[in-house]
Every structure is written in C-alpha cells, then in structure tokens.
Design a protein around this motif. Structure first.
Motif, PDB file in Angstrom:
ATOM      1  N   GLU A   1      60.181  42.168  26.956  1.00  0.00           N
ATOM      2  CA  GLU A   1      60.716  42.134  28.331  1.00  0.00           C
ATOM      3  C   GLU A   1      61.378  43.443  28.719  1.00  0.00           C
ATOM      4  O   GLU A   1      61.315  43.860  29.870  1.00  0.00           O
ATOM      5  CB  GLU A   1      61.736  40.993  28.479  1.00  0.00           C
ATOM      6  CG  GLU A   1      61.154  39.622  28.466  1.00  0.00           C
ATOM      7  CD  GLU A   1      62.231  38.541  28.458  1.00  0.00           C
ATOM      8  OE1 GLU A   1      61.851  37.362  28.574  1.00  0.00           O
ATOM      9  OE2 GLU A   1      63.425  38.847  28.323  1.00  0.00           O
ATOM     10  N   VAL A   2      62.025  44.108  27.760  1.00  0.00           N
ATOM     11  CA  VAL A   2      62.744  45.352  28.063  1.00  0.00           C
ATOM     12  C   VAL A   2      61.957  46.587  27.630  1.00  0.00           C
ATOM     13  O   VAL A   2      62.473  47.695  27.686  1.00  0.00           O
ATOM     14  CB  VAL A   2      64.156  45.362  27.431  1.00  0.00           C
ATOM     15  CG1 VAL A   2      64.989  44.200  27.966  1.00  0.00           C
ATOM     16  CG2 VAL A   2      64.112  45.355  25.919  1.00  0.00           C
TER      17      VAL A   2
ATOM     18  N   ASP B   1      74.140  42.435  24.291  1.00  0.00           N
ATOM     19  CA  ASP B   1      73.055  43.346  23.937  1.00  0.00           C
ATOM     20  C   ASP B   1      73.243  44.680  24.640  1.00  0.00           C
ATOM     21  O   ASP B   1      74.016  44.794  25.588  1.00  0.00           O
ATOM     22  CB  ASP B   1      71.682  42.751  24.243  1.00  0.00           C
ATOM     23  CG  ASP B   1      71.519  42.296  25.686  1.00  0.00           C
ATOM     24  OD1 ASP B   1      72.376  42.596  26.532  1.00  0.00           O
ATOM     25  OD2 ASP B   1      70.507  41.644  25.966  1.00  0.00           O
ATOM     26  N   VAL B   2      72.551  45.678  24.128  1.00  0.00           N
ATOM     27  CA  VAL B   2      72.620  47.038  24.667  1.00  0.00           C
ATOM     28  C   VAL B   2      71.200  47.593  24.694  1.00  0.00           C
ATOM     29  O   VAL B   2      70.428  47.380  23.758  1.00  0.00           O
ATOM     30  CB  VAL B   2      73.521  47.941  23.783  1.00  0.00           C
ATOM     31  CG1 VAL B   2      73.333  49.409  24.110  1.00  0.00           C
ATOM     32  CG2 VAL B   2      74.979  47.551  23.923  1.00  0.00           C
ATOM     33  N   ILE B   3      70.889  48.297  25.774  1.00  0.00           N
ATOM     34  CA  ILE B   3      69.624  49.024  25.861  1.00  0.00           C
ATOM     35  C   ILE B   3      69.986  50.489  26.026  1.00  0.00           C
ATOM     36  O   ILE B   3      70.756  50.853  26.911  1.00  0.00           O
ATOM     37  CB  ILE B   3      68.770  48.538  27.045  1.00  0.00           C
ATOM     38  CG1 ILE B   3      68.436  47.054  26.880  1.00  0.00           C
ATOM     39  CG2 ILE B   3      67.490  49.372  27.156  1.00  0.00           C
ATOM     40  CD1 ILE B   3      67.803  46.421  28.100  1.00  0.00           C
ATOM     41  N   ALA B   4      69.443  51.321  25.155  1.00  0.00           N
ATOM     42  CA  ALA B   4      69.722  52.758  25.194  1.00  0.00           C
ATOM     43  C   ALA B   4      68.401  53.507  25.137  1.00  0.00           C
ATOM     44  O   ALA B   4      67.428  53.018  24.556  1.00  0.00           O
ATOM     45  CB  ALA B   4      70.599  53.163  24.014  1.00  0.00           C
TER      46      ALA B   4
ATOM     47  N   TYR C   1      66.619  48.606  21.862  1.00  0.00           N
ATOM     48  CA  TYR C   1      67.275  47.352  22.221  1.00  0.00           C
ATOM     49  C   TYR C   1      68.078  46.891  21.013  1.00  0.00           C
ATOM     50  O   TYR C   1      67.551  46.810  19.902  1.00  0.00           O
ATOM     51  CB  TYR C   1      66.247  46.284  22.604  1.00  0.00           C
ATOM     52  CG  TYR C   1      66.889  44.949  22.881  1.00  0.00           C
ATOM     53  CD1 TYR C   1      67.621  44.740  24.041  1.00  0.00           C
ATOM     54  CD2 TYR C   1      66.792  43.903  21.975  1.00  0.00           C
ATOM     55  CE1 TYR C   1      68.231  43.522  24.292  1.00  0.00           C
ATOM     56  CE2 TYR C   1      67.399  42.688  22.207  1.00  0.00           C
ATOM     57  CZ  TYR C   1      68.115  42.501  23.376  1.00  0.00           C
ATOM     58  OH  TYR C   1      68.739  41.301  23.619  1.00  0.00           O
ATOM     59  N   MET C   2      69.371  46.594  21.230  1.00  0.00           N
ATOM     60  CA  MET C   2      70.225  46.139  20.134  1.00  0.00           C
ATOM     61  C   MET C   2      70.942  44.855  20.528  1.00  0.00           C
ATOM     62  O   MET C   2      71.464  44.730  21.633  1.00  0.00           O
ATOM     63  CB  MET C   2      71.260  47.205  19.779  1.00  0.00           C
ATOM     64  CG  MET C   2      72.209  46.760  18.674  1.00  0.00           C
ATOM     65  SD  MET C   2      73.389  48.020  18.127  1.00  0.00           S
ATOM     66  CE  MET C   2      74.295  48.377  19.624  1.00  0.00           C
ATOM     67  N   THR C   3      70.968  43.927  19.585  1.00  0.00           N
ATOM     68  CA  THR C   3      71.709  42.680  19.724  1.00  0.00           C
ATOM     69  C   THR C   3      72.139  42.273  18.320  1.00  0.00           C
ATOM     70  O   THR C   3      71.618  42.803  17.332  1.00  0.00           O
ATOM     71  CB  THR C   3      70.839  41.590  20.385  1.00  0.00           C
ATOM     72  OG1 THR C   3      71.655  40.463  20.716  1.00  0.00           O
ATOM     73  CG2 THR C   3      69.685  41.168  19.498  1.00  0.00           C
TER      74      THR C   3
END
Length: 167
Positions: free
Chosen positions: A96-97, A63-66, A74-76
């Motif tokens: 959560e994020v 996953d990536v948080i930008a 949030y990407m997954t």
C-alpha cells in the motif's frame, strides 16, 4: 545507502547509545519499538522510532515512512500486523505504501527475506533475544543492485550476512 536498525531494547538506554556511537557511518538510524523510553529520550536524537506494545508514550507513531536515497522505508513494531505468525498482513501494508524496505521487531527473532522485491528485516532484540543467544541489531546496505543485511551482536561482532540481488 547504509542504515542501522535496532529493536526491542526494553529499557536499556545504554545499549542504544553504544550501538549508535559504534555505527556512526550510516545514513539513518531506526528503532522498531519496545524501547520503553520516552519519545523525547536523548538516546533517540536523530532517529526514526515507532511505538511497540510495551511503549506507553503516546507521542510515538504506530508506523513511520521514510525515504532515503530513493528507497521508501516502512517501519512498524509488528504487533499490529501479527508478525509472530505471518508476514502477510505486513506485506499488504508495505505494498500500500510502495515500500522497498520493511523494518519490524516484536518477535525478538532476527531475520531478513525478500518478498516480491521488498526487503523485510527484523533486527532481533538488543535486550531479550529469542531463537539464539546473541543480542542483535542490523546494518542494511544497498548499492543499487544488491541488498546486504549484516546482523551484529551488541558488542559489534558479525553474526551473519545475507545478500539479495535486485534484477
């Protein structure tokens, strides 16, 4: 803010290049996994990317948080969150994020919905679409009060457009 989102290109590097070259007026580009390319592929330059269930290069993150223009993205890929049956586990993770936008693929079904003021977008597939014949990607725009999601074909024709107001 204007971002380009694609997923599930399954080995078709040329479609990634075509879409990126056509949609140059964006703040960021996201690939939601199952590219089947190496992490360092030239098609991925200046792009956020994650590992899908068909990606074997261990350099990909799950996953990536930008953060772009004050929006947390949030990407997954989605396979780790069971997105083919429910968005509930993914919505818990997004909370959560503190994500404003959640990007995912895996099902090859395009769609956008607002859940508890969080925008969830699956751009569909640029290689093997399901649920419709058009191969697709998404453009997401935010003006501070409204999300607009436009789904386009691999030849850049509009498929559909949806707006969500934020109050």
């Amino acid at each position: 803010m204007r971002i380009l989102v694609m997923s599930d290109t399954h080995g078709d590097a040329t479609v990634i290049e075509r879409v990126v070259q056509h949609e140059q007026d964006v703040d960021a580009v996201f690939h939601c996994g199952d590219s089947e390319l190496s992490f360092g592929a030239t098609e991925f330059r200046n792009m956020y990317k994650v590992r899908g269930n068909c990606d074997y290069d261990k350099q990909f993150a799950d996953d990536v948080i930008a953060e772009i223009d004050g929006q947390t993205i949030y990407m997954t890929h989605g396979h780790l969150y069971n997105v083919k049956t429910t968005l509930l586990p993914l919505s818990y993770r997004s909370a959560e994020v503190s994500a404003n936008i959640v990007l995912f693929g895996h099902s090859h079904l395009l769609g956008a919905e607002l859940i508890d003021d969080t925008l969830f977008v699956n751009p569909g597939s640029l290689r093997l679409p399901r649920g419709r014949k058009e191969k697709s990607y998404a453009i997401i725009e935010f003006d501070g009060a409204k999300w607009q999601v436009t789904f386009k074909t691999d030849t850049h024709e509009n498929i559909s457009q949806t707006s969500f107001s934020i109050f």
